[in-house]
Design a protein around this motif. Structure first.
Motif, mmCIF file in Angstrom:
data_model
loop_
_atom_site.group_PDB
_atom_site.id
_atom_site.type_symbol
_atom_site.label_atom_id
_atom_site.label_comp_id
_atom_site.label_asym_id
_atom_site.label_seq_id
_atom_site.Cartn_x
_atom_site.Cartn_y
_atom_site.Cartn_z
ATOM 1 N N ALA A 83 0.828 -1.211 0.000
ATOM 2 C CA ALA A 83 0.000 0.000 0.000
ATOM 3 C C ALA A 83 0.857 1.254 0.000
ATOM 4 O O ALA A 83 0.717 2.137 0.857
ATOM 5 N N ALA A 84 1.739 1.364 -1.000
ATOM 6 C CA ALA A 84 2.671 2.496 -1.047
ATOM 7 C C ALA A 84 1.960 3.825 -1.269
ATOM 8 O O ALA A 84 2.388 4.860 -0.755
ATOM 9 N N SER A 85 0.879 3.821 -2.048
ATOM 10 C CA SER A 85 0.160 5.074 -2.317
ATOM 11 C C SER A 85 -0.421 5.651 -1.027
ATOM 12 O O SER A 85 -0.305 6.856 -0.763
ATOM 13 N N LEU A 86 -1.060 4.806 -0.229
ATOM 14 C CA LEU A 86 -1.623 5.281 1.030
ATOM 15 C C LEU A 86 -0.520 5.701 1.985
ATOM 16 O O LEU A 86 -0.635 6.735 2.653
ATOM 17 N N ALA A 87 0.560 4.936 2.048
ATOM 18 C CA ALA A 87 1.669 5.279 2.943
ATOM 19 C C ALA A 87 2.237 6.649 2.609
ATOM 20 O O ALA A 87 2.543 7.449 3.502
ATOM 21 N N SER A 88 2.358 6.927 1.323
ATOM 22 C CA SER A 88 2.885 8.219 0.890
ATOM 23 C C SER A 88 1.942 9.350 1.265
ATOM 24 O O SER A 88 2.364 10.397 1.767
ATOM 25 N N GLY A 89 0.642 9.144 1.028
ATOM 26 C CA GLY A 89 -0.336 10.174 1.366
ATOM 27 C C GLY A 89 -0.387 10.453 2.852
ATOM 28 O O GLY A 89 -0.432 11.620 3.277
ATOM 29 N N LEU A 90 -0.367 9.397 3.664
ATOM 30 C CA LEU A 90 -0.385 9.579 5.114
ATOM 31 C C LEU A 90 0.863 10.315 5.595
ATOM 32 O O LEU A 90 0.795 11.120 6.530
ATOM 33 N N ALA A 91 1.995 10.037 4.962
ATOM 34 C CA ALA A 91 3.252 10.662 5.389
ATOM 35 C C ALA A 91 3.208 12.181 5.230
ATOM 36 O O ALA A 91 3.834 12.906 6.011
ATOM 37 N N ILE A 92 2.483 12.667 4.214
ATOM 38 C CA ILE A 92 2.363 14.123 4.053
ATOM 39 C C ILE A 92 1.702 14.721 5.281
ATOM 40 O O ILE A 92 2.166 15.720 5.845
ATOM 41 N N ASN A 93 0.585 14.125 5.711
ATOM 42 C CA ASN A 93 -0.106 14.596 6.910
ATOM 43 C C ASN A 93 0.743 14.420 8.159
ATOM 44 O O ASN A 93 0.928 15.355 8.948
ATOM 45 N N GLU A 94 1.271 13.201 8.328
ATOM 46 C CA GLU A 94 1.843 12.798 9.599
ATOM 47 C C GLU A 94 3.275 13.285 9.827
ATOM 48 O O GLU A 94 3.639 13.656 10.937
ATOM 49 N N ASP A 95 4.098 13.237 8.776
ATOM 50 C CA ASP A 95 5.523 13.531 8.937
ATOM 51 C C ASP A 95 5.908 14.921 8.453
ATOM 52 O O ASP A 95 7.004 15.394 8.759
#
Length: 382
Positions: A83-95
């Protein structure tokens, strides 16, 4: 994965994440790719089980921990299913965006945005890249001028992750000049602002489910209070936060490499060729031995840097080393694992195929490998 790196509370979170991924993520990966977007419902579902805002203070609805290892667990579990697409999107918010708000935001900004980000009701993006800019942040052409009690933004951004899903954008824009050189500031722009528009949803080699957009600002007006940090110090704010962004990208690279090896071990143990299992060929075992060793060595280095980050000691040069090495490793490992899958590795029904396409951008996003080497090289020349 490193047993000494994680403690009991991290392992407890892993069980929650694994259950969430199995229920809310894995069944939808193909449909997300086909639609080229991720359901917003998965954000609120993640918020409900406490997977968002892990590092956000409890007063804003977050987990209240500064320990980055919890984010590492989330990245690993998403990588296990590709699930690389979701991981990338979440990282914008989270990191990224949450880090700017927590470190530089006003009390009003934190109250307005952080609780929704932690619940999954607010998705954010950060708008730095521009057409023709490349990796040179100083070439930003988007402007924000003061007019009364407002900032008025004009310009265009591209390659913006979460560009279509986002509710607010953290925009890097020129706001002045100092000693003959442009100065930049960071400004929050809600996406319902008049004068803001989204362009095409960009078609990409990989990360198909991750919405990546062009953004346009045509006299888009926001209050002066939407300035994040100090006026004219946007470039410094960006560079101060880049170590975490690069650590995040590097860790996702490591997690993807480990997942690829896991899939390949399972495949080569059950796939037969010439009357025996593929893993029983010496070439297969030698190649896997190389990949496992390189990845384990990389994990040891990255674990040390996560500890350094937790201690407030991760510097820009070390983060550049993390980013270039781990993402280049990711591409080498995934490519080799695809080869060991043979013809089936080229089929989209196998996760290694998607991982091959999804991982290619890793050596580009967040600063190219060449830029990382330049940062390291300059530190050696001083």
């Amino acid at each position: 994965m490193g047993t000494e790196f994680y403690e009991s509370e991290h392992n407890a979170l892993r069980e929650v994440v694994r259950d969430f991924v199995a229920r809310e993520v894995a069944p939808h990966l193909s449909s997300w790719d086909e639609r080229r977007s991720i359901d917003r419902a998965v954000w609120t579902a993640a918020g409900k089980v406490g997977l968002l805002g892990l590092r956000t203070p409890e007063q804003y609805g977050g987990g209240g921990t500064s320990d980055y290892r919890f984010r590492c667990v989330v990245a690993e579990e998403l990588a296990r299913v590709g699930a690389a697409s979701l991981a990338s999107g979440l990282a914008i918010n989270e990191d990224i965006v949450s880090s700017y708000l927590m470190a530089l935001g006003t009390a009003e900004q934190k109250e307005r945005w952080l609780p929704g980000m932690a619940s999954g009701e607010i998705v954010t993006s950060i708008a730095m890249s521009e057409p023709g800019m490349g990796s040179d942040l100083r070439a930003i052409a988007t402007t924000a001028r003061r007019e009364g009690d407002s900032w008025v933004l004009n310009g265009a951004k591209t390659f913006i992750t979460n560009g279509f899903a986002c509710d607010v954008v953290l925009v890097a824009a020129r706001t002045g000049e100092r000693d003959g050189r442009p100065t930049f500031s960071l400004i929050l722009l809600p996406t319902d602002t008049p004068g803001f528009a989204r362009g095409h949803k960009l078609k990409k080699l990989g990360l198909h489910a991750q919405d990546t957009a062009e953004l346009f600002f045509d006299d888009a007006r926001v209050p002066l209070g939407n300035l994040v940090g100090e006026e004219g110090r946007g470039f410094h704010h960006l560079t101060d936060r880049l170590p975490l962004e690069r650590l995040s990208i590097g860790w996702r690279g490591l997690a993807a490499a480990e997942a690829a090896i896991e899939w390949t071990l399972a495949y080569t143990k059950q796939r037969k060729a010439f009357g025996k299992r593929v893993i029983d060929f010496q070439n297969t075992r030698f190649r896997l031995a190389e990949l496992v060793t390189e990845t384990e060595v990389t994990r040891g280095y990255l674990e040390a840097q996560v500890h350094r980050y937790n201690d407030g000691k991760l510097d820009a040069t070390t983060a550049a080393k993390v980013k270039w090495w781990a993402t280049e490793l990711q591409n080498r490992v995934v490519d080799a694992c695809l080869q060991l899958h043979g013809g089936y590795g080229y089929m989209e029904e196998y996760p290694i195929s998607r991982a091959f396409a999804d991982g290619r951008v890793q050596t580009i996003v967040g600063g190219t490998t060449e830029i990382m080497k330049e940062i390291i090289g300059r530190s050696l020349a001083n």
